[in-house]
Design a protein around this motif. Structure first.
Motif, PDB file in Angstrom:
ATOM      1  N   ALA A  17       1.228 -40.420 -20.279  1.00  0.00           N
ATOM      2  CA  ALA A  17       0.800 -40.405 -21.681  1.00  0.00           C
ATOM      3  C   ALA A  17      -0.252 -39.324 -21.920  1.00  0.00           C
ATOM      4  CB  ALA A  17       0.262 -41.780 -22.077  1.00  0.00           C
ATOM      5  N   THR A  18      -1.193 -39.168 -20.966  1.00  0.00           N
ATOM      6  CA  THR A  18      -2.229 -38.141 -21.111  1.00  0.00           C
ATOM      7  C   THR A  18      -1.626 -36.743 -21.102  1.00  0.00           C
ATOM      8  OG1 THR A  18      -3.799 -39.600 -19.982  1.00  0.00           O
ATOM      9  CG2 THR A  18      -4.376 -37.275 -20.147  1.00  0.00           C
TER      10      THR A  18
ATOM     11  N   THR B 208      -5.353 -40.021 -32.413  1.00  0.00           N
ATOM     12  CA  THR B 208      -4.560 -40.035 -31.185  1.00  0.00           C
ATOM     13  C   THR B 208      -5.422 -40.385 -29.978  1.00  0.00           C
ATOM     14  OG1 THR B 208      -3.048 -38.364 -32.066  1.00  0.00           O
ATOM     15  CG2 THR B 208      -3.095 -38.636 -29.689  1.00  0.00           C
ATOM     16  N   MET B 209      -6.628 -39.850 -29.917  1.00  0.00           N
ATOM     17  CA  MET B 209      -7.491 -40.136 -28.774  1.00  0.00           C
ATOM     18  C   MET B 209      -7.896 -41.608 -28.759  1.00  0.00           C
ATOM     19  SD  MET B 209      -7.299 -37.303 -27.404  1.00  0.00           S
ATOM     20  CE  MET B 209      -8.284 -37.738 -25.990  1.00  0.00           C
TER      21      MET B 209
ATOM     22  N   PHE C  62      -0.762 -31.020 -27.967  1.00  0.00           N
ATOM     23  CA  PHE C  62      -1.894 -30.311 -28.560  1.00  0.00           C
ATOM     24  C   PHE C  62      -1.913 -28.845 -28.121  1.00  0.00           C
ATOM     25  CE2 PHE C  62      -4.584 -34.417 -29.019  1.00  0.00           C
ATOM     26  CZ  PHE C  62      -3.829 -34.760 -30.125  1.00  0.00           C
TER      27      PHE C  62
ATOM     28  N   GLY D 293       3.665 -41.019 -25.987  1.00  0.00           N
ATOM     29  CA  GLY D 293       2.499 -40.155 -26.166  1.00  0.00           C
ATOM     30  C   GLY D 293       2.789 -38.984 -27.089  1.00  0.00           C
ATOM     31  N   LEU D 294       3.959 -38.356 -26.915  1.00  0.00           N
ATOM     32  CA  LEU D 294       4.330 -37.264 -27.810  1.00  0.00           C
ATOM     33  C   LEU D 294       4.456 -37.745 -29.246  1.00  0.00           C
ATOM     34  CD1 LEU D 294       7.074 -35.269 -25.834  1.00  0.00           C
ATOM     35  CD2 LEU D 294       4.691 -34.637 -26.200  1.00  0.00           C
TER      36      LEU D 294
ATOM     37  N   VAL E 166       0.104 -35.987 -24.489  1.00  0.00           N
ATOM     38  CA  VAL E 166      -0.832 -35.655 -25.567  1.00  0.00           C
ATOM     39  C   VAL E 166      -1.387 -34.247 -25.379  1.00  0.00           C
ATOM     40  CG1 VAL E 166      -3.058 -36.251 -26.577  1.00  0.00           C
ATOM     41  CG2 VAL E 166      -1.426 -38.070 -26.023  1.00  0.00           C
TER      42      VAL E 166
ATOM     43  N   GLU F  66      -5.766 -35.655 -34.310  1.00  0.00           N
ATOM     44  CA  GLU F  66      -6.239 -35.664 -32.924  1.00  0.00           C
ATOM     45  C   GLU F  66      -7.219 -36.804 -32.664  1.00  0.00           C
ATOM     46  OE1 GLU F  66      -7.716 -31.998 -31.471  1.00  0.00           O
ATOM     47  OE2 GLU F  66      -5.951 -30.822 -32.034  1.00  0.00           O
TER      48      GLU F  66
ATOM     49  N   ALA G   7       0.957 -38.372 -30.710  1.00  0.00           N
ATOM     50  CA  ALA G   7       0.221 -37.128 -30.910  1.00  0.00           C
ATOM     51  C   ALA G   7       0.804 -36.293 -32.041  1.00  0.00           C
ATOM     52  CB  ALA G   7       0.220 -36.317 -29.612  1.00  0.00           C
TER      53      ALA G   7
ATOM     54  N   LEU H 276      -4.909 -43.479 -27.537  1.00  0.00           N
ATOM     55  CA  LEU H 276      -4.734 -43.278 -26.100  1.00  0.00           C
ATOM     56  C   LEU H 276      -5.705 -44.146 -25.312  1.00  0.00           C
ATOM     57  CD1 LEU H 276      -3.162 -41.606 -24.005  1.00  0.00           C
ATOM     58  CD2 LEU H 276      -4.987 -39.901 -24.116  1.00  0.00           C
TER      59      LEU H 276
END
Length: 688
Positions: A55-56, A23-24, A63, A11-12, A59, A20, A15, A27
């Motif tokens: 993972a959430t 990335t979303m 951010f 996830g890092l 991210v 962004e 991101a 995800l």
């Protein structure tokens, strides 16, 4: 921890690598993939929830770090202000210059760590610097992605060269100063007794003093895929702590006391080698593995690796984009998790077939490190498995021997005989590397634009083979299939590029060097004579898989430039050097198979194109197309040209229609197709 750690790191990485919005979407795709795995009962509900939440959080964490930490500092780009702080790292150069990493705060508020390159102030660790001047973001160029490198260290700004700097000496950081003084002392002793070549390599291995490493040695290790031996990491830590453990067992020291001593040794050694991220990862994993018996728990490599990865990224999530950190992670995964899985049927094989098992293990590690090498490097060694089997034992022996010098303070009666042995082992290593070079090709170039996408698709195929069948044979077949597809794709790309005329202008600002490619012909023209121009040619040749140059023409600084080209391009075949007419070539002979031509104006004739020098301008003729490359464009030539690329423009109007491009930081490339069309583009490159 595995189901939390791996999604956290992925996830890092996503991101930090994508905008962004992208990335979303990725995800969301990951959530759907986890749902599909759960639907087909490949994973449990608990595992799916852990992965999704991890993972959430990753991210959101990155951010948030970007908005709360990075952006307030980045807003000071191109601002004139004052910064005060203490020196946390420094490098002093031979030309009485130095670079300092300073941790402190700006007059206007934000705390930060900044970089400054200035005169050698005689500052030491802990001394306070006050900087008044302009600050800017750290920029990348074709040779080095400095922005990503320093961002992974938490450094986002650098002071301008004309900034005013004052130094206040302090008496703080005494431990760090003592460790660094001892480091310099031992490095000097090793180089004195082992020689600069062998000593520079051993010092880099043991102490992390990369500035003492000879360029020739560094290139040899890199092209053989064994440059990890000079990165202070797990190998070095294991050797040092093995000796500590041996002494503790002989003295019957309690396991808790041994653990505390291990923590102290790791901390001091990490401080002495300036806390490389690979060393921090190795230290955390070692403590996790050795502490298992203290709590009557069995240590697990993958679990410890995930814990180490999460802990390292918490202070600065941008370190997920650091090449050393990623190579340390995937290399440890390869040798500690993937290789045992793939080679478990051969675990009881005896000598002499044991060396084949070691070769298989190195192949597994190379497969794991391939995606990282593809993203960050211009070429990938394809002989690294064999080189690791043959060269790493020699490097390990050199490391163990040098440790005796380290522990005895460089005493002559120990350092002298060990230095002699280090020179012998260094010569043996070079002899083996030359033998490997003679029988096997070296590298796989990464210049193909579609190579990352194809590699990602094939990586998904390998992961699917593991998830679906969980058998080494299925994974091995998918890897072999992927390698074949990559090789065929590379061959197809090279064949399609072969018929194009490609003119690439490399360099920044006052640097300018041209590479012309067509079919099997490769020529280079050094226009400005800058000392970094050979580095551009070396990097571009590695990325494009160029093995030889028909001609290299030097328009300025002929003698000095020739020496630099001969040294830095020694791995390439060069058939002809064109030097300025005033170069009296008297100090050395040309490389074998190479001839020298002396001329102030010259013309290189090939079947389909010509390259001609007229004054300070270079004209390239291909069919009806004519291109001009120069440093200063003072006037438009009378004979029409289609495109002009230059560093500096000094003309008002053109008597005819012509495209003029002023080169900035990134290379400019002209690509002419056989059908008569051509395009001009700027090449953006983020590789080291």
């Amino acid at each position: 921890m595995v189901w939390f750690g791996i999604p956290w790191l992925l996830g890092l990485f996503v991101a930090a690598s994508f905008p962004e919005s992208t990335t979303m979407y990725l995800l969301l795709a990951a959530f759907l993939l986890l749902g599909a795995f759960r639907l087909f009962r490949q994973i449990s509900i608990k595992q799916a929830l852990f992965a999704a939440v991890s993972a959430t959080l990753a991210v959101v964490f990155l951010f948030g770090y970007t908005r709360l930490v990075y952006q307030p500092i980045a807003r000071l780009d191109q601002r004139f202000t004052t910064f005060s702080g203490e020196v946390v790292s420094m490098t002093v150069y031979d030309d009485e210059m130095a670079s300092y990493q300073v941790k402190g705060s700006f007059h206007c508020g934000p705390s930060a760590t900044i970089l400054i390159y200035t005169d050698d102030l005689g500052a030491d660790y802990g001394d306070e610097l006050k900087i008044c001047g302009g600050f800017s973001k750290i920029r990348s160029n074709y040779l080095w992605d400095g922005a990503a490198y320093y961002r992974a260290k938490g450094i986002f700004l650098e002071a301008e060269n004309d900034a005013y700097v004052s130094c206040t000496h302090t008496e703080t950081q005494k431990l760090m100063r003592t460790l660094q003084a001892y480091r310099s002392h031992i490095a000097t002793k090793i180089c004195v007794y082992a020689g600069m070549d062998a000593g520079g390599m051993v010092s880099a291995m043991l102490l992390g003093t990369r500035d003492l490493l000879a360029d020739e040695t560094n290139e040899m290790l890199t092209r053989h895929g064994v440059s990890h031996v000079i990165s202070v990491s797990g190998l070095h830590l294991v050797v040092i702590l093995f000796l500590l453990g041996f002494v503790c067992r002989k003295l019957h020291i309690h396991c808790w006391v041994e653990f505390v001593l291990s923590v102290a040794v790791i901390f001091c050694y990490a401080m002495m080698v300036c806390m490389p991220v690979s060393m921090v990862r190795a230290g955390i994993m070692y403590l996790l593995m050795t502490s298992g018996r203290l709590f009557f728990r069995r240590a697990d490599t993958l679990n410890s690796l995930c814990i180490a990865g999460v802990l390292i990224t918490l202070p600065n999530p941008y370190c997920i984009l650091d090449a050393s950190f990623l190579l340390s992670l995937v290399g440890t995964f390869g040798i500690g998790v993937f290789a045992p899985f793939m080679m478990r049927r051969f675990s009881h094989v005896r000598y002499p077939f044991r060396i084949l098992v070691q070769l298989g293990t190195m192949i597994c590690v190379s497969v794991c490190t391939y995606p990282v090498l593809l993203l960050y490097f211009r070429e990938i060694s394809i002989v690294s498995p064999l080189s690791n089997v043959l060269l790493v034992p020699i490097c390990s022996a050199m490391l163990v021997l040098s440790l005796a010098i380290f522990l005895t303070g460089g005493a002559a009666y120990v350092a002298a005989p060990i230095g002699f042995l280090l020179r012998i082992l260094y010569d043996l290593m070079y002899a083996i590397s030359d033998w490997i070079h003679a029988i096997l090709p070296y590298t796989f170039p990464t210049g193909w634009d579609l190579l990352p996408l194809l590699s990602f698709i094939l990586l998904v195929l390998v992961v699917y083979a593991f998830v679906a069948w969980r058998k080494p044979r299925a994974v091995a077949l998918s890897i072999v299939f992927s390698i074949v597809i990559l090789y065929l794709g590379q061959v197809a790309w090279r064949s399609t590029e072969r018929d194009n005329l490609i003119i690439t202008v490399l360099g920044n600002k006052n640097e300018s060097v041209v590479v012309v490619q067509h079919q099997d012909m490769n020529d280079s023209i050094d226009i400005t004579g800058h000392h970094r121009n050979p580095d551009y040619i070396k990097a571009y040749a590695a990325e494009q898989g160029i093995a030889h140059f028909n001609a290299i023409a030097l328009m300025k600084n002929g003698l000095a430039g020739y020496v630099s080209y001969k040294e830095k391009l020694r791995w390439l075949g060069i058939y002809e050097f064109i030097l300025p007419e005033d170069c009296a070539y008297t100090f050395n002979k040309m490389p074998e198979g190479c001839q020298a031509v002396y001329a102030s104006e010259w013309k290189i004739n090939h079947t389909l194109y010509t390259i001609e020098r007229k004054g300070e301008q270079v004209f390239i003729q291909y069919g009806t197309y004519r291109f001009l490359i120069t440093d200063y464009l003072r006037e438009i030539p009378e004979e029409p040209v289609h495109t002009i690329i230059c560093n500096h423009i000094r003309v008002d109007e053109s008597p005819y229609e012509v495209s003029i491009y002023q080169k900035a930081e990134m290379p400019i490339q002209i690509r002419v197709s056989p059908d008569g069309t051509y395009e001009i583009r700027e090449i953006g490159d983020e590789k080291e």
